[in-house]
Design an enzyme around this catalytic site. Structure first.
Site, PDB file in Angstrom:
ATOM      1  N   LYS A 292       0.839  -1.203   0.000  1.00  0.00           N
ATOM      2  CA  LYS A 292       0.000   0.000   0.000  1.00  0.00           C
ATOM      3  C   LYS A 292       0.875   1.254   0.000  1.00  0.00           C
ATOM      4  O   LYS A 292       0.637   2.169  -0.782  1.00  0.00           O
ATOM      5  CB  LYS A 292      -0.905  -0.046   1.242  1.00  0.00           C
ATOM      6  CG  LYS A 292      -1.869   1.092   1.359  1.00  0.00           C
ATOM      7  CD  LYS A 292      -3.116   0.675   2.119  1.00  0.00           C
ATOM      8  CE  LYS A 292      -2.972   0.760   3.619  1.00  0.00           C
ATOM      9  NZ  LYS A 292      -3.010   2.143   4.128  1.00  0.00           N
ATOM     10  N   SER A 293       1.881   1.284   0.863  1.00  0.00           N
ATOM     11  CA  SER A 293       2.740   2.482   0.939  1.00  0.00           C
ATOM     12  C   SER A 293       3.428   2.753  -0.394  1.00  0.00           C
ATOM     13  O   SER A 293       3.499   3.899  -0.855  1.00  0.00           O
ATOM     14  CB  SER A 293       3.833   2.272   1.990  1.00  0.00           C
ATOM     15  OG  SER A 293       3.294   2.260   3.268  1.00  0.00           O
TER      16      SER A 293
ATOM     17  N   ARG B  64      -8.217  12.463  12.014  1.00  0.00           N
ATOM     18  CA  ARG B  64      -6.767  12.210  12.027  1.00  0.00           C
ATOM     19  C   ARG B  64      -5.989  13.516  11.829  1.00  0.00           C
ATOM     20  O   ARG B  64      -6.301  14.282  10.913  1.00  0.00           O
ATOM     21  CB  ARG B  64      -6.432  11.167  10.966  1.00  0.00           C
ATOM     22  CG  ARG B  64      -7.238   9.903  11.248  1.00  0.00           C
ATOM     23  CD  ARG B  64      -6.788   8.754  10.464  1.00  0.00           C
ATOM     24  NE  ARG B  64      -5.430   8.393  10.769  1.00  0.00           N
ATOM     25  CZ  ARG B  64      -4.718   7.557  10.028  1.00  0.00           C
ATOM     26  NH1 ARG B  64      -5.240   7.023   8.949  1.00  0.00           N
ATOM     27  NH2 ARG B  64      -3.486   7.260  10.371  1.00  0.00           N
TER      28      ARG B  64
ATOM     29  N   SER C  48       7.893   9.479  11.728  1.00  0.00           N
ATOM     30  CA  SER C  48       6.733   9.286  10.862  1.00  0.00           C
ATOM     31  C   SER C  48       7.141   9.428   9.409  1.00  0.00           C
ATOM     32  O   SER C  48       7.581  10.491   8.970  1.00  0.00           O
ATOM     33  CB  SER C  48       5.649  10.319  11.186  1.00  0.00           C
ATOM     34  OG  SER C  48       4.736  10.402  10.115  1.00  0.00           O
TER      35      SER C  48
ATOM     36  N   GLN D  81       5.158   9.469   6.990  1.00  0.00           N
ATOM     37  CA  GLN D  81       4.221  10.331   6.267  1.00  0.00           C
ATOM     38  C   GLN D  81       4.674  11.782   6.336  1.00  0.00           C
ATOM     39  O   GLN D  81       4.686  12.486   5.325  1.00  0.00           O
ATOM     40  CB  GLN D  81       2.816  10.172   6.847  1.00  0.00           C
ATOM     41  CG  GLN D  81       2.247   8.770   6.610  1.00  0.00           C
ATOM     42  CD  GLN D  81       0.844   8.591   7.157  1.00  0.00           C
ATOM     43  OE1 GLN D  81       0.346   9.441   7.891  1.00  0.00           O
ATOM     44  NE2 GLN D  81       0.216   7.479   6.820  1.00  0.00           N
TER      45      GLN D  81
ATOM     46  N   ASP E 252       2.549  -0.757  12.034  1.00  0.00           N
ATOM     47  CA  ASP E 252       1.213  -1.253  11.676  1.00  0.00           C
ATOM     48  C   ASP E 252       0.988  -2.687  12.145  1.00  0.00           C
ATOM     49  O   ASP E 252      -0.132  -3.196  12.069  1.00  0.00           O
ATOM     50  CB  ASP E 252       1.001  -1.154  10.158  1.00  0.00           C
ATOM     51  CG  ASP E 252       0.953   0.302   9.707  1.00  0.00           C
ATOM     52  OD1 ASP E 252       0.544   1.154  10.520  1.00  0.00           O
ATOM     53  OD2 ASP E 252       1.332   0.592   8.561  1.00  0.00           O
TER      54      ASP E 252
ATOM     55  N   ARG F 157      -6.877  -2.953  10.061  1.00  0.00           N
ATOM     56  CA  ARG F 157      -5.921  -3.828  10.752  1.00  0.00           C
ATOM     57  C   ARG F 157      -6.542  -4.448  12.011  1.00  0.00           C
ATOM     58  O   ARG F 157      -6.179  -5.557  12.411  1.00  0.00           O
ATOM     59  CB  ARG F 157      -4.627  -3.080  11.066  1.00  0.00           C
ATOM     60  CG  ARG F 157      -3.963  -2.566   9.771  1.00  0.00           C
ATOM     61  CD  ARG F 157      -2.510  -2.271   9.883  1.00  0.00           C
ATOM     62  NE  ARG F 157      -2.090  -1.429   8.775  1.00  0.00           N
ATOM     63  CZ  ARG F 157      -1.766  -1.857   7.550  1.00  0.00           C
ATOM     64  NH1 ARG F 157      -1.792  -3.146   7.276  1.00  0.00           N
ATOM     65  NH2 ARG F 157      -1.417  -1.010   6.597  1.00  0.00           N
TER      66      ARG F 157
END
Ligand code: S3P
Length: 436
Positions: free
Chosen positions: A21-22, A122, A166, A168, A318, A391
């Site tokens: 996914k990333s 978020r 992080s 992201q 994750d 998840r």
């Protein structure tokens, strides 16, 4: 949708887990930022990464789809089109955090990002802050949440220290740095996944790592050409946990990405004496453009408790709910510390894991930044609430296969954001249940 997962007989067979996914998100974004066509093979066809394709289309990229193989004809680094309406990121936190990095440099254009109810809870202030320092203007709801509006400006480079590890935030700043004047440096307290850095290197951008810092210089254009997406180690993790926990199991997982910044979970299992064989990438000081893959051979076996400290958390972020699940079956105590980031994922995963596993009979306690599990050799079974979090749903399913009485997962459809074929893959290796 609620699905029940019954105690499973030995699980056996070969599975190729879904695409990463990333890496899929990044390939679509960098494809859209390129001027020349970019071919992507094995793109993840799941809700989160379909949101990314829709987003880049709204920004002017052309996406040709041939199943999971794509060709993206991008707009170039500085020519994203201003869409007439908000961009819907759906449930995709990675899209919400990475895309502003590109949009911040689109001078004179404005963009609004919005998504589902969970995405609106978020935090985005963590990316808004560095982008403001670089010269962009951003407005977030209550200063912190989506909808997030980005007004593109001419950017200046920064040296920015992130207070949590992080990928992201790091990726967002690096993407903004591509169109900023000068060299942009990001520092983080410990290493996080480095797919963005590797893909930028592949696209011809000089990116350098020096300890906890990464520096990227500005670029005229990206030269990405093609990306082959490996299977996702975070999706593979559910199958690995199933293979390790269900007595008599032996699973072969093919073509799994083994970039060392993603394989913390496998190292944790090995420390717990679990059997996961495969050729993992070793820790790298320097950057490489490659994303290595390996087959993984997983077998059931007894486990011992372990402790996961803060440094290891980003490398298994994750998969930490699964560490708690394994801990229920291990001898002794399993402790996770320094993982307060789990509270701002698709759901509060500390609260969800503790409540979910306690309900199945586990001895587990929440701490501010993690949890403590006392192994009792197994789990009774019961009901797990996904809380709309993929998840958590998949962890509940695996708990069911390894439990004495089975587990009903409430809200199993959440799995579709990363692993649409999850229940089918489990049944293919012998799991019982998981039918609607
Ligand atoms: C991701 C980074 C991680 C991870 C998420 C995907 C990415 O988030 O939890 O599922 O693709 O960069 P953080 O960077 O917020 O830790």
């Amino acid at each position: 949708m609620n699905l029940r997962f019954e105690p499973a007989p030995a699980l056996t067979g070969t599975v190729t887990p879904p695409a990463d996914k990333s890496i899929s998100h990044r390939a679509a974004l960098l494809g859209a930022m390129s001027s020349e066509p970019v071919r992507i093979s094995n793109y993840l066809r799941a809700a989160d990464t379909i949101s990314t394709l829709e987003a880049v289309r709204a920004l002017g990229a052309l996406v040709e789809e041939h199943g999971s193989d794509l060709v993206i004809r991008g707009t170039g680094l500085r020519n994203a089109r201003e869409p007439g309406e908000p961009i819907d990121v759906g449930n995709a936190g990675t899209l919400l955090r990475l895309l502003p990095g590109w949009l911040a440099s689109q001078e004179g254009r404005s963009f609004t990002l919005d998504g589902d109810d969970s995405i609106r809870r978020r935090p985005v202030d963590r990316v808004a802050e560095p982008l403001r320092l670089m010269g962009a203007e951003l407005e977030a709801t209550q200063g912190r949440f989506a909808p997030l509006t980005i007004h593109g400006r001419h950017l200046r480079s920064v040296s920015y220290e992130i207070d949590v590890a992080s990928a992201q935030i790091k990726s967002c700043v690096l993407l903004a740095g591509l169109a900023a004047d000068g060299a942009t440096t990001v520092g983080e307290p410990s290493r996080s996944r480095d797919h963005t850095e590797r893909m930028l290197l592949r696209a011809g951008v000089p990116v350098r790592r020096h300890g906890r810092h990464v520096t990227a210089v500005n670029a005229d254009e990206l030269q990405l050409d093609s990306v082959a997406v490996p299977a996702d180690p975070s999706s593979a993790a559910f199958l690995i946990a199933a293979g390790v926990l269900v007595p008599g199991s032996r699973l072969l997982l093919s073509d799994v990405g083994v970039n060392w910044t993603r394989t913390g979970f496998i190292r944790i299992i090995r420390r717990m004496r679990g059997i996961v064989l495969g050729d993992l990438e070793g820790e790298l000081e320097d950057l490489t453009a490659d994303e290595p893959v390996s087959d993984l051979d997983v077998a059931h076996g007894a486990l011992e408790g372990t402790t996961v400290e803060a440094e290891e958390v980003p490398l298994a972020i994750d998969e930490l709910p699964l560490v708690a699940l394994l801990g229920c079956f291990a001898e002794g105590e399993t402790v996770v510390r320094g993982a307060q980031e789990l509270r701002v994922k698709e759901s509060d995963r500390i609260a969800g894991v503790v409540e979910g596993l306690s309900g199945l009979g586990a001895e587990i306690e929440a701490t501010e930044d993690g949890f403590v599990v006392t192994g009792t050799g197994g789990l009774r079974g019961g009901t797990v609430e996904s809380r709309g979090d993929h998840r958590m749903a998949m962890m509940g399913a695996i708990a069911g296969l390894a439990s004495q009485e089975g587990v009903e997962v409430v809200g199993m459809d959440a799995a579709a954001v990363s692993y649409p074929g999850f229940a089918e893959d489990l049944r293919a290796v012998g799991a019982v249940g998981g039918r609607g």
